[in-house]
Design an enzyme around this catalytic site. Structure first.
Site, PDB file in Angstrom:
ATOM      1  N   HIS A   1       0.836  -1.211   0.000  1.00 15.56           N
ATOM      2  CA  HIS A   1       0.000   0.000   0.000  1.00 15.56           C
ATOM      3  C   HIS A   1       0.868   1.258   0.000  1.00 15.56           C
ATOM      4  O   HIS A   1       0.667   2.178  -0.797  1.00 15.56           O
ATOM      5  CB  HIS A   1      -0.916  -0.027   1.230  1.00 15.56           C
ATOM      6  CG  HIS A   1      -1.628   1.250   1.513  1.00 15.56           C
ATOM      7  ND1 HIS A   1      -2.982   1.428   1.285  1.00 15.56           N
ATOM      8  CD2 HIS A   1      -1.194   2.435   2.038  1.00 15.56           C
ATOM      9  CE1 HIS A   1      -3.338   2.654   1.632  1.00 15.56           C
ATOM     10  NE2 HIS A   1      -2.266   3.278   2.099  1.00 15.56           N
ATOM     11  N   GLU A   2       1.857   1.289   0.875  1.00 14.43           N
ATOM     12  CA  GLU A   2       2.707   2.477   0.985  1.00 14.43           C
ATOM     13  C   GLU A   2       3.573   2.666  -0.260  1.00 14.43           C
ATOM     14  O   GLU A   2       3.772   3.801  -0.720  1.00 14.43           O
ATOM     15  CB  GLU A   2       3.587   2.374   2.237  1.00 14.43           C
ATOM     16  CG  GLU A   2       2.819   2.389   3.545  1.00 14.43           C
ATOM     17  CD  GLU A   2       1.957   3.629   3.712  1.00 14.43           C
ATOM     18  OE1 GLU A   2       2.328   4.699   3.184  1.00 14.43           O
ATOM     19  OE2 GLU A   2       0.899   3.523   4.357  1.00 14.43           O
TER      20      GLU A   2
ATOM     21  N   HIS B   1       1.830   4.481  -3.007  1.00 12.49           N
ATOM     22  CA  HIS B   1       1.840   5.947  -2.876  1.00 12.49           C
ATOM     23  C   HIS B   1       3.078   6.523  -3.557  1.00 12.49           C
ATOM     24  O   HIS B   1       3.013   7.557  -4.228  1.00 12.49           O
ATOM     25  CB  HIS B   1       1.853   6.349  -1.399  1.00 12.49           C
ATOM     26  CG  HIS B   1       0.525   6.253  -0.724  1.00 12.49           C
ATOM     27  ND1 HIS B   1      -0.629   6.757  -1.270  1.00 12.49           N
ATOM     28  CD2 HIS B   1       0.162   5.734   0.482  1.00 12.49           C
ATOM     29  CE1 HIS B   1      -1.645   6.549  -0.440  1.00 12.49           C
ATOM     30  NE2 HIS B   1      -1.184   5.924   0.625  1.00 12.49           N
TER      31      HIS B   1
ATOM     32  N   GLU C   1      -6.113   6.937  -0.908  1.00  6.50           N
ATOM     33  CA  GLU C   1      -6.000   5.799   0.002  1.00  6.50           C
ATOM     34  C   GLU C   1      -6.703   4.578  -0.573  1.00  6.50           C
ATOM     35  O   GLU C   1      -6.188   3.455  -0.492  1.00  6.50           O
ATOM     36  CB  GLU C   1      -6.591   6.158   1.371  1.00  6.50           C
ATOM     37  CG  GLU C   1      -5.796   7.202   2.143  1.00  6.50           C
ATOM     38  CD  GLU C   1      -4.358   6.788   2.405  1.00  6.50           C
ATOM     39  OE1 GLU C   1      -4.097   5.577   2.568  1.00  6.50           O
ATOM     40  OE2 GLU C   1      -3.485   7.671   2.434  1.00  6.50           O
TER      41      GLU C   1
END
Length: 302
Positions: A141-142, A145, A215
């Site tokens: 997930h990070e 980004h 997100e």
């Protein structure tokens, strides 16, 4: 977006472009109003521009310093580095710097203006609570980004809000609210302050809407990269549940950094309404529903 194996997200790209366009239009109108009112705004604009440049080029160092993170070597954190090495190989993406923050608040964040200047940081609280599959989901997930350059876009998007906020404070503390353009005219400072508050409110809502969508996009990209949406969902549930066991004082200290975090500290109320409008993250239920839908789709395709 830099080319990687992360699933492209046209929805995120469109929202980024539209948000930046609307904020740019709002900025032009804001500056035009200031000039028309003869405001002494040049100092504020120069200061805000300087802050933008500092935040853009030093966002990784500022975030690490603010959240008490420190870079760690592969010898210091071999398992964490191993997971990130694997994900970067899967995504065909350059490896970011790796850091750990000594905090019991279970969370993670990524920052840096591009992939060459990125850093991914996890807290000791997160490392203690998640198993390797769940941690891999959070890291995926990070890293998404980073791949989508979210930090750079959000830094630019927040510029107008910073200018408007500074103008409001300038008007309040300099006594401009009592000044008048002429003997019979309205108080110029008061008009500047009201326009600044309105501009700040609009830019705030636009950037928060973009933050919530990014997100969801990061959840989707991370789940598709690992092919394990259930692991990311498990991490979300575990982190959100553990937040209730963290002292309120610690959560309040972490709350200013919500926009960076994997999951917000002291999140707003559930469901729709003002709390959702002001939130940096979508409701947990929406994130889990999206991951459940991805799991169903992967199951049908597999």
């Amino acid at each position: 977006m830099t080319r990687t194996r992360y699933a492209p997200d046209r929805g995120l790209t469109v929202r980024m472009v539209v948000t930046l366009f609307l904020l740019g239009l709002l900025y032009v109108v804001f500056v035009a109003v200031l000039i028309a009112l003869g405001a002494r705004a040049i100092t504020v604009l120069v200061l805000a521009g300087g802050l933008l440049l500092v935040q853009y080029f030093l966002s990784d160092r500022i975030a690490l310093f603010a959240m008490h993170g420190r870079e760690v070597s592969p010898q210091e954190a071999p398992e964490l580095h191993g997971l990130i090495d694997r994900l970067c190989a899967m995504a065909d993406a350059p490896k970011p710097r790796v850091a750990i923050a000594d905090s019991d608040v279970p969370n993670a964040f990524a920052t840096g203006r591009d992939q060459r200047h990125a850093v991914v940081c996890v807290t000791t609280g997160l490392l203690r609570r998640l198993d390797p599959r769940e941690l891999e989901g959070v890291l995926a997930h990070e890293l998404s980004h980073v791949a989508h350059r979210d930090v750079a876009v959000m830094t630019i998007a927040s510029f107008l809000g910073v200018v408007a906020g500074l103008m409001t404070r300038f008007a309040l503390y300099s006594g401009l609210g009592r000044d008048r353009g002429n003997n019979n005219g309205p108080p110029i400072g008061l008009i500047i302050m009201l326009v600044s508050v309105l501009v700040y409110a609009v830019s705030f809502l636009l950037t928060r809407a973009l933050s919530r969508y990014r997100e969801l996009s990061a959840d989707r990209a991370g789940a598709l990269l690992t092919q394990r949406p259930s692991a990311l969902a498990s991490a979300l549930v575990k982190v959100s549940g553990e937040m209730s066991r963290i002292p309120t004082r610690d959560l309040r200290e972490a709350r200013p950094f919500n926009a960076f975090y994997f999951a917000p500290a002291l999140a707003g109320g559930r469901g729709a309404g003002l709390a959702t409008l002001f939130a940096t993250h979508p409701p947990l239920e929406r994130r889990l529903a999206q991951l459940d839908a991805i799991a169903g789709r992967l199951g049908r395709e597999g």
